[in-house]
Each structure stands twice: as structure tokens, then as C-alpha cells.
Design an enzyme around this catalytic site. Sequence first.
Site, PDB file in Angstrom:
ATOM      1  N   ASP A  54     -12.284  -9.462   4.038  1.00  0.00           N
ATOM      2  CA  ASP A  54     -13.507  -9.516   3.234  1.00  0.00           C
ATOM      3  C   ASP A  54     -14.055 -10.937   3.227  1.00  0.00           C
ATOM      4  OD1 ASP A  54     -13.166  -6.824   2.508  1.00  0.00           O
ATOM      5  OD2 ASP A  54     -13.791  -7.192   0.434  1.00  0.00           O
TER       6      ASP A  54
ATOM      7  N   TYR B 248       0.809  -1.214   0.000  1.00  0.00           N
ATOM      8  CA  TYR B 248       0.000   0.000   0.000  1.00  0.00           C
ATOM      9  C   TYR B 248       0.847   1.271   0.000  1.00  0.00           C
ATOM     10  CZ  TYR B 248      -4.625  -2.083   0.687  1.00  0.00           C
ATOM     11  OH  TYR B 248      -5.810  -2.740   0.520  1.00  0.00           O
TER      12      TYR B 248
ATOM     13  N   ASP C 101      -6.432  -7.158   3.996  1.00  0.00           N
ATOM     14  CA  ASP C 101      -7.529  -6.571   3.225  1.00  0.00           C
ATOM     15  C   ASP C 101      -8.365  -7.688   2.606  1.00  0.00           C
ATOM     16  OD1 ASP C 101      -9.018  -4.557   1.832  1.00  0.00           O
ATOM     17  OD2 ASP C 101      -7.853  -5.018   0.030  1.00  0.00           O
TER      18      ASP C 101
ATOM     19  N   LYS D 214       3.596 -15.011   3.241  1.00  0.00           N
ATOM     20  CA  LYS D 214       3.942 -15.766   2.029  1.00  0.00           C
ATOM     21  C   LYS D 214       5.455 -15.952   2.055  1.00  0.00           C
ATOM     22  CE  LYS D 214       2.779 -17.731  -1.884  1.00  0.00           C
ATOM     23  NZ  LYS D 214       1.993 -18.991  -1.940  1.00  0.00           N
TER      24      LYS D 214
ATOM     25  N   ASP E 265      -2.164 -18.568   0.965  1.00  0.00           N
ATOM     26  CA  ASP E 265      -3.047 -19.414   0.141  1.00  0.00           C
ATOM     27  C   ASP E 265      -3.679 -20.510   0.999  1.00  0.00           C
ATOM     28  OD1 ASP E 265      -0.476 -20.486   0.399  1.00  0.00           O
ATOM     29  OD2 ASP E 265      -0.378 -21.269  -1.643  1.00  0.00           O
TER      30      ASP E 265
HETATM   31  C1  IPM Z   1     -10.633  -1.549   3.304  1.00  0.00           C
HETATM   32  C2  IPM Z   1     -10.809  -1.006   1.914  1.00  0.00           C
HETATM   33  C3  IPM Z   1      -9.677  -0.017   1.620  1.00  0.00           C
HETATM   34  C4  IPM Z   1      -8.362  -0.775   1.690  1.00  0.00           C
HETATM   35  C5  IPM Z   1      -9.827   0.730   0.271  1.00  0.00           C
HETATM   36  C6  IPM Z   1     -11.136   1.467   0.186  1.00  0.00           C
HETATM   37  C7  IPM Z   1      -8.685   1.681   0.040  1.00  0.00           C
HETATM   38  O1  IPM Z   1     -10.860  -2.050   0.994  1.00  0.00           O
HETATM   39  O2  IPM Z   1     -10.630  -0.757   4.267  1.00  0.00           O
HETATM   40  O3  IPM Z   1     -10.528  -2.768   3.448  1.00  0.00           O
HETATM   41  O4  IPM Z   1      -7.928  -1.378   0.696  1.00  0.00           O
HETATM   42  O5  IPM Z   1      -7.755  -0.760   2.749  1.00  0.00           O
HETATM   43 MG    MG Z   2     -10.944  -3.957   1.869  1.00  0.00          MG
END
Ligand code: IPM
Ligand code: MG
Length: 358
Positions: A253, A143, A249, A193, A225
Site C-alpha cells: 500500500d 493471516y 500487505d 523482523k 521498520d
Molecule cells: C490486499 C487486501 C486484502 C489483504 C484484504 C481485503 C483481505 O488488503 O489484497 O492487500 O489483506 O490481503
Molecule cells: Mg492490502
Amino acid sequence: MKIAIVPGNGIGPEIMRQAMKVLDALRSNGLRFETQEAPLRGEAIEALGTTMPFATHALVKEADAILFGAIGASSLDRNEEPDLLAPERPRSALLEMRRDLGLYANLRPVKHIPELAGASPLRPDLAAQLDLVVVRELNADLYFGEPRGVSGAPGSRVGVNTMRYEEHEIERIAHAAFRLARQRRRKLCSIDKANVLETMALWRDVVRRVGESYPEVELRHLYVDAAAMVLLRDPGSFDVIVTGNLFGDILSDQAAMMMGSIGLSPSASLGAGGKGLYEPIHGSAPDIAGKDIANPLGMILSVAMMLRHSLGDETAAGRIEGAVRRVLSQGLRTADVMQEGGRLVGTEAMGNAVAAEI
Ligand code: IPM
Ligand code: MG
């Protein structure tokens, strides 16, 4: 406590309105705090030439806590041309804020919600096992690593990003994760990794070394993985997960969706002081913005995390979480978690119901 309110764009403003209803309900029950709203809209680019107006910068710097909605697609941000440099993208304002304020530890709790059993895409026996926290490093990795960018003439362009971790950055996130694990079931899984990337071999080495100071915590290492696979096969084997910015990240999710919807998932981003930034983990969802269908619960539960971590008010945090569960057990459902027998409500109605419960 001074709270900076940063709604952002997309569904950000509408879910933030619901969070404010919850805060107002707590205020009328005696909770003391001040709020001030700060613009950080994609539209700020057109109006002010910046995604992070100076006033916003000052406000988030001096606030004790920042409540953040979502940031993403504006007309500029939807333009995914690589030559539109990162600083011009609205979402980079969020990354800037995380980094400038030194908020390096991003906690993303994921826990099975019995009231929503059946909403998870997982087999019910697996979904019921879910009770973990992803501790995502938030200030380094791909990032922020330099060099970065796209160069060269069309047809022969080269894109570069750099996965970079300094030892102290790994150390401090490892300590944060071990401390949290110590308060929970004392199991920490570090995800990297290390079989391919030197940076990640360093990660593993540093986490292992930090672990020597926490003999009561059981440490295991997984490659990312394999971790994605084990998360689905055996979610109950995870208590605290510590991982880098990018893997965190992605995996958060996945883990959130295992609860039934990413719209349910709150987060806290903490630094060395008491300051924190609190936001749902989902994005700005421009496709559903303004339609009164977004799930505000991830945002509302982020308020609970704020009260817990920045104000140390476990009682108020518990009241929000209890109200959310009661509303769900009454059958109220936003579209993302709607099932047979549920009562479909919109964003506003869900916010009203939670506030009324409080
Ligand atoms: C998160 C989001 C952010 C990230 C984006 C919106 C920049 O996906 O907070 O998980 O990648 O950190
Ligand atoms: Mg995210």
C-alpha cells in the site's frame, strides 16, 4: 483460456465493467478467451449463507485465470465485532480462494508513471526512482496461522493470532523472488523482523540459504521498520522485495501510494501451475462505490498482468499498458490523481477511453 470473472462488491463491479471493455476490445482484435462470471458478493451471505457459493468455488478451480475486483464491506463485514468469526466475513472468501488455489506468490509491481509526475506525494526526484516489485507471500503468516480467535468473558477477553511459517513456504516464495530478480536488475531485498520474532529469524535464514543458488542476485536484508523508512528515503535502491503476507500487505500500500494513488496498482497471485488470480491491490472502497469516481486503472492493468503471466501474451499485455499511458498523456484523470491541467473523468469514461485506445 477460461477466465473466471469475480467482480465482488463495493467498487468491484464498476471497475470490473471497465476491465471487460478492455477485454472486449482485445477480443475484437483477435484475442481468444472465454469468460464466466461468478458471484462472491457480501450479499451472498444473506442470500446463500456463504461468501463462497459452491458454483463459484467450482468455477475458480477450473478456470485458467481469475479476474477479481474487490471484496470487503457488506452490511455484515462492516460489523467489526471480534466475535463475528472470520469465515462469516466476505473478505475471508478472498483469503480462502488465495489459499485453496495455492496462489502463494503475490506480485505487486510499482513503477513511476511519467504521465502522472506530480501526483505522487513524494518529492519528484524520489518518485522518479520508483521501479520495484513487491513479492508478497500469500498463503501463510498471521493471516492463516492457528491458533487464532478471541476467547474469554467480556472485560477479560484475549485475542490471539499466530505468525507461522513452515520452511518450505519460505523457500518457495524466496525462489519465486530470486527468479524474478534475475530477470530484472538482480537486486533482492528480503524484509522481516528477525530482531524480535523467531519466525522471522527462520525467514531470514531460509532466504539466505536459498540465495546461495542465485549468486548473480545481490541479496540484502532489512527489518520492516527500517524498510518503511528506506522506501521513502531511497526508493531507487529497491528492485525486488520479498516479504511475508502481513508486511507485504502494508508495504505494498505504501509503495503504491508513492506512485500517486493506490488505485493504479495491479497484482498477480501465482501458484505452482500457470493459474493466477489478478486483482488491483486496493479494497472495495464502500465510501465511493456506485459514484463513478473510482480509478479503474489498477483493475485494467491487472488484466495486462493476466495476459502476461497466465496467457504468455506479452503483446496484448503491452497494448493495454500502452493504451493506459496514452490516455494519461491525453490528460484524462480520475479524481484520485486529478491535478491542475488534467481533464477530470469518471470510472466509465476512463474505461471507455482505454478501450477505445486499444
Ligand atoms: C490486499 C487486501 C486484502 C489483504 C484484504 C481485503 C483481505 O488488503 O489484497 O492487500 O489483506 O490481503
Ligand atoms: Mg492490502
